[in-house]
Design a protein around this motif. Structure first.
Motif, PDB file in Angstrom:
ATOM      1  N   LEU A 191      90.493  -7.171   6.558  1.00 39.25           N
ATOM      2  CA  LEU A 191      89.230  -6.045   6.531  1.00 39.25           C
ATOM      3  C   LEU A 191      89.976  -5.105   4.773  1.00 39.25           C
ATOM      4  O   LEU A 191      88.354  -5.345   5.014  1.00 39.25           O
ATOM      5  CB  LEU A 191      90.300  -4.703   7.873  1.00 39.25           C
ATOM      6  N   PHE A 241      83.251   1.569   9.437  1.00 43.10           N
ATOM      7  CA  PHE A 241      84.238   2.499   8.551  1.00 43.10           C
ATOM      8  C   PHE A 241      84.886   2.873   9.249  1.00 43.10           C
ATOM      9  O   PHE A 241      85.861   3.667   8.873  1.00 43.10           O
ATOM     10  CB  PHE A 241      83.739   3.257   7.581  1.00 43.10           C
ATOM     11  N   TYR A 264      82.381  -5.105  -0.028  1.00 47.47           N
ATOM     12  CA  TYR A 264      81.595  -4.588   0.340  1.00 47.47           C
ATOM     13  C   TYR A 264      81.187  -3.226  -0.956  1.00 47.47           C
ATOM     14  O   TYR A 264      79.972  -3.716  -1.131  1.00 47.47           O
ATOM     15  CB  TYR A 264      81.188  -3.976   1.681  1.00 47.47           C
ATOM     16  N   THR A 316      85.011 -11.304  10.364  1.00 49.42           N
ATOM     17  CA  THR A 316      85.300 -12.051  11.782  1.00 49.42           C
ATOM     18  C   THR A 316      86.741 -12.361  12.206  1.00 49.42           C
ATOM     19  O   THR A 316      87.054 -12.261  13.327  1.00 49.42           O
ATOM     20  CB  THR A 316      84.504 -13.773  11.681  1.00 49.42           C
ATOM     21  N   PHE A 326      75.561   1.168  11.962  1.00 51.71           N
ATOM     22  CA  PHE A 326      76.788   0.284  12.060  1.00 51.71           C
ATOM     23  C   PHE A 326      77.811   0.065  11.033  1.00 51.71           C
ATOM     24  O   PHE A 326      79.625  -0.332  11.413  1.00 51.71           O
ATOM     25  CB  PHE A 326      76.719  -2.011  11.976  1.00 51.71           C
ATOM     26  N   ALA A 329      86.568   2.568  12.515  1.00 47.12           N
ATOM     27  CA  ALA A 329      87.282   1.331  12.546  1.00 47.12           C
ATOM     28  C   ALA A 329      88.315   1.056  11.603  1.00 47.12           C
ATOM     29  O   ALA A 329      89.991   1.604  11.408  1.00 47.12           O
ATOM     30  CB  ALA A 329      87.028  -0.031  13.088  1.00 47.12           C
ATOM     31  N   LEU A 330      88.492   1.215  10.629  1.00 52.37           N
ATOM     32  CA  LEU A 330      88.959   1.312   8.839  1.00 52.37           C
ATOM     33  C   LEU A 330      89.818   2.564   8.705  1.00 52.37           C
ATOM     34  O   LEU A 330      91.139   2.323   8.475  1.00 52.37           O
ATOM     35  CB  LEU A 330      87.914   1.095   7.695  1.00 52.37           C
ATOM     36  N   THR A 385      89.228 -10.502  10.627  1.00 50.28           N
ATOM     37  CA  THR A 385      89.560  -9.557  10.531  1.00 50.28           C
ATOM     38  C   THR A 385      89.613  -9.513  12.398  1.00 50.28           C
ATOM     39  O   THR A 385      90.674  -8.471  13.229  1.00 50.28           O
ATOM     40  CB  THR A 385      88.959  -7.924  10.749  1.00 50.28           C
ATOM     41  N   LEU A 386      88.573  -9.103  13.097  1.00 55.44           N
ATOM     42  CA  LEU A 386      88.366  -9.526  14.064  1.00 55.44           C
ATOM     43  C   LEU A 386      89.029  -9.765  15.125  1.00 55.44           C
ATOM     44  O   LEU A 386      89.492  -9.883  16.226  1.00 55.44           O
ATOM     45  CB  LEU A 386      87.203  -9.102  15.061  1.00 55.44           C
ATOM     46  N   LEU A 414      75.713  -4.614  14.360  1.00 55.93           N
ATOM     47  CA  LEU A 414      74.853  -5.686  13.310  1.00 55.93           C
ATOM     48  C   LEU A 414      73.981  -6.853  13.098  1.00 55.93           C
ATOM     49  O   LEU A 414      73.601  -7.066  12.568  1.00 55.93           O
ATOM     50  CB  LEU A 414      75.594  -5.599  12.068  1.00 55.93           C
ATOM     51  N   ARG A 443      81.130 -11.546   5.756  1.00 53.94           N
ATOM     52  CA  ARG A 443      80.693 -12.747   7.298  1.00 53.94           C
ATOM     53  C   ARG A 443      82.036 -13.467   8.279  1.00 53.94           C
ATOM     54  O   ARG A 443      82.469 -13.302   8.950  1.00 53.94           O
ATOM     55  CB  ARG A 443      79.509 -13.449   7.639  1.00 53.94           C
ATOM     56  N   HIS A 480      80.825  -2.154  15.805  1.00 50.81           N
ATOM     57  CA  HIS A 480      80.449  -2.863  14.225  1.00 50.81           C
ATOM     58  C   HIS A 480      79.644  -3.558  14.806  1.00 50.81           C
ATOM     59  O   HIS A 480      78.668  -4.020  14.284  1.00 50.81           O
ATOM     60  CB  HIS A 480      81.279  -2.490  13.722  1.00 50.81           C
ATOM     61  N   LYS A 522      71.324  -8.991  15.129  1.00 48.06           N
ATOM     62  CA  LYS A 522      69.952  -8.318  15.405  1.00 48.06           C
ATOM     63  C   LYS A 522      69.739  -9.099  16.919  1.00 48.06           C
ATOM     64  O   LYS A 522      68.272  -8.732  17.312  1.00 48.06           O
ATOM     65  CB  LYS A 522      69.068  -8.897  14.150  1.00 48.06           C
TER      66      LYS A 522
HETATM   67  C1  HEM Z   1      87.706  -2.705  12.009  1.00 44.49           C
HETATM   68  C2  HEM Z   1      86.851  -3.211  11.064  1.00 44.49           C
HETATM   69  C3  HEM Z   1      85.747  -4.088  10.921  1.00 44.49           C
HETATM   70  C4  HEM Z   1      85.546  -5.097  12.027  1.00 44.49           C
HETATM   71  C5  HEM Z   1      85.887  -6.175  12.899  1.00 44.49           C
HETATM   72  C6  HEM Z   1      84.179  -5.728  11.339  1.00 44.49           C
HETATM   73  C7  HEM Z   1      83.955  -7.479  11.910  1.00 44.49           C
HETATM   74  C8  HEM Z   1      82.041  -7.825  11.235  1.00 44.49           C
HETATM   75  C9  HEM Z   1      82.103  -8.697  11.807  1.00 44.49           C
HETATM   76  C10 HEM Z   1      82.308  -9.876  12.883  1.00 44.49           C
HETATM   77  C11 HEM Z   1      80.894  -8.960  10.453  1.00 44.49           C
HETATM   78  C12 HEM Z   1      79.829  -9.995  11.097  1.00 44.49           C
HETATM   79  C13 HEM Z   1      80.100 -11.794  10.465  1.00 44.49           C
HETATM   80  C14 HEM Z   1      79.360 -12.068  11.324  1.00 44.49           C
HETATM   81  O1  HEM Z   1      77.447 -11.511  11.287  1.00 44.49           O
HETATM   82  O2  HEM Z   1      79.155 -13.387  11.778  1.00 44.49           O
HETATM   83  C15 HEM Z   1      80.683  -8.038   9.816  1.00 44.49           C
HETATM   84  C16 HEM Z   1      79.678  -7.893   8.885  1.00 44.49           C
HETATM   85  C17 HEM Z   1      79.834  -6.777   8.443  1.00 44.49           C
HETATM   86  N1  HEM Z   1      79.963  -5.612   8.021  1.00 44.49           N
HETATM   87 FE1  HEM Z   1      82.028  -5.428   9.071  1.00 44.49          FE
HETATM   88  N2  HEM Z   1      84.167  -5.068  10.039  1.00 44.49           N
HETATM   89  C18 HEM Z   1      84.658  -4.276  10.158  1.00 44.49           C
HETATM   90  C19 HEM Z   1      84.613  -2.855   9.056  1.00 44.49           C
HETATM   91  C20 HEM Z   1      83.961  -2.407   8.387  1.00 44.49           C
HETATM   92  C21 HEM Z   1      83.541  -2.020   7.157  1.00 44.49           C
HETATM   93  C22 HEM Z   1      84.788  -0.832   7.199  1.00 44.49           C
HETATM   94  C23 HEM Z   1      82.368  -2.431   6.220  1.00 44.49           C
HETATM   95  C24 HEM Z   1      81.489  -1.065   5.820  1.00 44.49           C
HETATM   96  C25 HEM Z   1      81.805   0.090   4.675  1.00 44.49           C
HETATM   97  C26 HEM Z   1      81.835  -3.249   7.181  1.00 44.49           C
HETATM   98  C27 HEM Z   1      80.320  -4.053   6.804  1.00 44.49           C
HETATM   99  C28 HEM Z   1      80.383  -4.938   7.255  1.00 44.49           C
HETATM  100  C29 HEM Z   1      78.900  -5.386   6.668  1.00 44.49           C
HETATM  101  C30 HEM Z   1      77.512  -5.145   4.890  1.00 44.49           C
HETATM  102  C31 HEM Z   1      78.340  -6.789   7.278  1.00 44.49           C
HETATM  103  C32 HEM Z   1      77.220  -8.107   7.022  1.00 44.49           C
HETATM  104  C33 HEM Z   1      76.205  -7.578   8.125  1.00 44.49           C
HETATM  105  C34 HEM Z   1      74.655  -8.276   7.290  1.00 44.49           C
HETATM  106  O3  HEM Z   1      75.328  -9.945   7.513  1.00 44.49           O
HETATM  107  O4  HEM Z   1      74.035  -8.170   8.243  1.00 44.49           O
HETATM  108  N3  HEM Z   1      82.492  -3.971   8.593  1.00 44.49           N
HETATM  109  N4  HEM Z   1      82.107  -6.619  10.159  1.00 44.49           N
END
Ligand code: HEM
Length: 209
Positions: free
Chosen positions: A97, A130, A104, A58, A125, A132-133, A60-61, A176, A54, A172, A178
């Motif tokens: 990122l 992915f 992950y 966060t 999500f 975005a990556l 990254t964003l 994610l 998390r 994304h 809920k």
């Molecule tokens: C530019 C690309 C991305 C951004 C900006 C991003 C941003 C975020 C943010 C803001 C959260 C949630 C933080 C929170 O709950 O406070 C998150 C959670 C997550 N992200 Fe990403 N993410 C990116 C790409 C990815 C990629 C490529 C993957 C895996 C393939 C991924 C997997 C996850 C997972 C598994 C979670 C946790 C979900 C959960 O807690 O249930 N993200 N991401």
């Protein structure tokens, strides 16, 4: 000759201020990582993997939106420094990122490639994260002066991919979450403002943005 010497002498203090500011910004960009490491290593995080995922997501964003904020800032007349910091911010967004993705792959999925592919395919999500990556990777790889020279006008075209990247990143996060959508809503509003300003300027002066 004299004019040139005068000019470079006058530019020096400004250059030094900018270099100092960039050093501070560099350290500031590393602080969230240092804080996360401290929290995890001191055992304060209840679920360390979730916490790292998390936190890196966060930030990254945050750095991605900060990168997009640099052009509007310059246009609001704060001087040329925002454009000089833009590349560093973009690279930090990619750095966080990479950590997010690595967390992950490694700590969440234990490099179970079949499970990862299934996840990307089945969980929307993850699919957009992915995507975005994938869009952001060529931007980071071509961020050097050498690539800028090699790609010429196409460099600017390629780097417009930052807009869909940011959109996918917000989607994304939105998908994610809920229950409480307030956080993703704030990021979506900031992105809408940053993209809206660009559209507005383009509409007012088609060749300007
Ligand atoms: C530019 C690309 C991305 C951004 C900006 C991003 C941003 C975020 C943010 C803001 C959260 C949630 C933080 C929170 O709950 O406070 C998150 C959670 C997550 N992200 Fe990403 N993410 C990116 C790409 C990815 C990629 C490529 C993957 C895996 C393939 C991924 C997997 C996850 C997972 C598994 C979670 C946790 C979900 C959960 O807690 O249930 N993200 N991401």
């Amino acid at each position: 000759m004299t004019t040139l010497r005068l000019k470079s002498a006058a530019a020096c203090p400004a250059d030094r201020v900018l270099a100092g500011f960039k050093c501070l910004l560099f350290v500031a960009c590393l602080l969230p990582l240092a804080r996360a490491a401290w929290i995890v290593l001191s055992g304060e995080a209840v679920n360390p993997v979730e916490f790292i995922t998390r936190s890196t997501g966060t930030w990254t964003l945050v750095w991605l939106l900060a990168t997009l904020a640099m052009t509007p800032l310059r246009r609001f007349g704060v001087g040329g420094w925002p454009l000089k910091c833009r590349r560093m911010l973009g690279l930090f967004a990619f750095f966080y990122l990479s950590l997010h993705f690595l967390t992950y792959l490694w700590l969440d999925q234990f490099f179970d490639w079949a499970g990862i592919v299934r996840d990307i395919y089945k969980r929307p999500f993850i699919t957009v994260g992915f995507a975005a990556l994938l869009l952001m990777t060529p931007l980071a790889l071509t961020s050097t002066q050498g690539w800028m020279r090699r790609l010429k006008r196409n460099w600017g075209r390629l780097h417009r991919l930052v807009y869909p990247t940011a959109l996918l990143a917000v989607v994304h996060y939105w998908w994610l979450v809920k229950k409480d959508l307030s956080q993703p809503l704030i990021y979506a509003a900031v992105l809408a403002l940053l993209l809206g300003l660009r559209l507005w300027w383009r509409w007012r002066r088609p060749s300007g943005v």
